[in-house]
Design an enzyme around this catalytic site. Structure first.
Site, PDB file in Angstrom:
ATOM      1  N   HIS A  97       4.710   2.271   2.756  1.00 51.59           N
ATOM      2  CA  HIS A  97       5.300   2.919   1.584  1.00 51.59           C
ATOM      3  C   HIS A  97       4.509   4.167   1.184  1.00 51.59           C
ATOM      4  O   HIS A  97       3.655   4.110   0.295  1.00 51.59           O
ATOM      5  CB  HIS A  97       5.315   1.940   0.403  1.00 51.59           C
ATOM      6  CG  HIS A  97       6.170   0.753   0.619  1.00 51.59           C
ATOM      7  ND1 HIS A  97       7.497   0.718   0.277  1.00 51.59           N
ATOM      8  CD2 HIS A  97       5.883  -0.454   1.158  1.00 51.59           C
ATOM      9  CE1 HIS A  97       7.996  -0.459   0.584  1.00 51.59           C
ATOM     10  NE2 HIS A  97       7.040  -1.193   1.123  1.00 51.59           N
ATOM     11  N   GLY A  99      12.428  -2.774  -0.163  1.00 53.93           N
ATOM     12  CA  GLY A  99      13.059  -3.750  -1.040  1.00 53.93           C
ATOM     13  C   GLY A  99      13.254  -5.035  -0.267  1.00 53.93           C
ATOM     14  O   GLY A  99      12.487  -5.335   0.650  1.00 53.93           O
ATOM     15  N   GLU A 100      14.287  -5.762  -0.572  1.00 53.50           N
ATOM     16  CA  GLU A 100      14.565  -7.034   0.096  1.00 53.50           C
ATOM     17  C   GLU A 100      15.825  -6.865   0.934  1.00 53.50           C
ATOM     18  O   GLU A 100      16.918  -6.674   0.404  1.00 53.50           O
ATOM     19  CB  GLU A 100      14.725  -8.143  -0.946  1.00 53.50           C
ATOM     20  CG  GLU A 100      14.382  -9.528  -0.444  1.00 53.50           C
ATOM     21  CD  GLU A 100      15.333 -10.034   0.631  1.00 53.50           C
ATOM     22  OE1 GLU A 100      14.847 -10.467   1.695  1.00 53.50           O
ATOM     23  OE2 GLU A 100      16.558  -9.994   0.414  1.00 53.50           O
ATOM     24  N   ILE A 117       3.511  -3.804   2.349  1.00 53.37           N
ATOM     25  CA  ILE A 117       3.943  -4.924   1.517  1.00 53.37           C
ATOM     26  C   ILE A 117       4.993  -5.709   2.301  1.00 53.37           C
ATOM     27  O   ILE A 117       6.111  -5.230   2.494  1.00 53.37           O
ATOM     28  CB  ILE A 117       4.542  -4.433   0.182  1.00 53.37           C
ATOM     29  CG1 ILE A 117       3.539  -3.542  -0.560  1.00 53.37           C
ATOM     30  CG2 ILE A 117       4.983  -5.620  -0.676  1.00 53.37           C
ATOM     31  CD1 ILE A 117       4.128  -2.795  -1.741  1.00 53.37           C
ATOM     32  N   GLU A 150       5.502   6.562  -0.550  1.00 56.62           N
ATOM     33  CA  GLU A 150       5.897   6.943  -1.905  1.00 56.62           C
ATOM     34  C   GLU A 150       4.979   6.341  -2.967  1.00 56.62           C
ATOM     35  O   GLU A 150       4.977   6.783  -4.114  1.00 56.62           O
ATOM     36  CB  GLU A 150       7.358   6.545  -2.168  1.00 56.62           C
ATOM     37  CG  GLU A 150       7.610   5.065  -2.367  1.00 56.62           C
ATOM     38  CD  GLU A 150       7.726   4.247  -1.099  1.00 56.62           C
ATOM     39  OE1 GLU A 150       8.116   3.070  -1.208  1.00 56.62           O
ATOM     40  OE2 GLU A 150       7.443   4.758   0.013  1.00 56.62           O
ATOM     41  N   CYS A 169       9.935   0.620   5.219  1.00 55.82           N
ATOM     42  CA  CYS A 169       9.823  -0.842   5.181  1.00 55.82           C
ATOM     43  C   CYS A 169      11.199  -1.486   5.366  1.00 55.82           C
ATOM     44  O   CYS A 169      11.714  -1.519   6.474  1.00 55.82           O
ATOM     45  CB  CYS A 169       9.125  -1.283   3.896  1.00 55.82           C
ATOM     46  SG  CYS A 169       8.522  -2.982   3.936  1.00 55.82           S
TER      47      CYS A 169
END
Length: 184
Positions: free
Chosen positions: A168, A45-46, A132, A170, A77
């Site tokens: 990631h 996420g962020e 990402i 997932e 991540c």
């Protein structure tokens, strides 16, 4: 039962992977949710936004306290960034539970996101990674074992019951890394 931090990020994909492994899971949004868990996944996420949400929820102290009690935790991540001891060029909230230094967005901006196969220690077949705005590990302590590299950059590490991955898993349909984490 495995908890998935569900304040922000792609927690639903981790839930599907855990279901494929036959694992029960719960969304973690409060310290009482966390109390129900034997282990925790912190999804991508962020990280700056998540820091704010963690403080509002009271999880900024509850999660590190549980990790100190030797609760297994896996950060993907952003989750790895949050677990790191140091973040290059940033003073954002992080737990300092994994003796690594990370560099955020190490492969570039969102437009430079990519997928790549690579070997990961402990797994027989190559892993397909989705990167990402992914971080890399630029330093690791004696207690940390690098598990995977791409282009001489460390993208997965483990220290006892703490797992960190830049990518990631997932998002790939391959549950082997989830199964690996569940064995902790």
């Amino acid at each position: 039962m495995t908890g998935i931090l569900a304040l922000q990020g792609d927690f639903a994909a981790h839930a599907r992977a855990l279901e494929a492994c036959g694992e029960t899971w719960v969304e973690v949004r409060t310290p009482s949710d966390l109390d129900r868990c034997e282990r925790l996944i912190i999804p991508g996420g962020e990280s700056t936004t998540l820091g704010i949400l963690l403080k509002l929820a009271g999880l900024d102290t509850a999660i590190p306290d549980r990790i100190k009690e030797v609760m297994p935790v896996w950060g993907t991540c952003m989750g790895m960034i949050l677990l790191a001891k140091e973040i290059e060029g940033s003073d954002q909230l992080h737990f300092s539970m994994l003796d690594i230094t990370v560099r955020r967005n190490a492969f570039g901006a969102q437009v430079f996101s990519f997928e790549q196969g690579f070997e990961m220690r402990g797994l027989d077949e190559p892993v397909h990674g989705v990167f990402i705005r992914a971080p890399i590990v630029t330093r690791f302590g004696e207690s940390v074992e690098p598990l995977a590299e791409i282009d001489d950059q460390i993208v997965a590490v483990r220290s006892d019951k703490i797992l960190g991955t830049s990518f990631h898993p997932e998002l790939t349909g391959d549950t082997r890394i989830h199964e690996y984490f569940l064995s902790f």
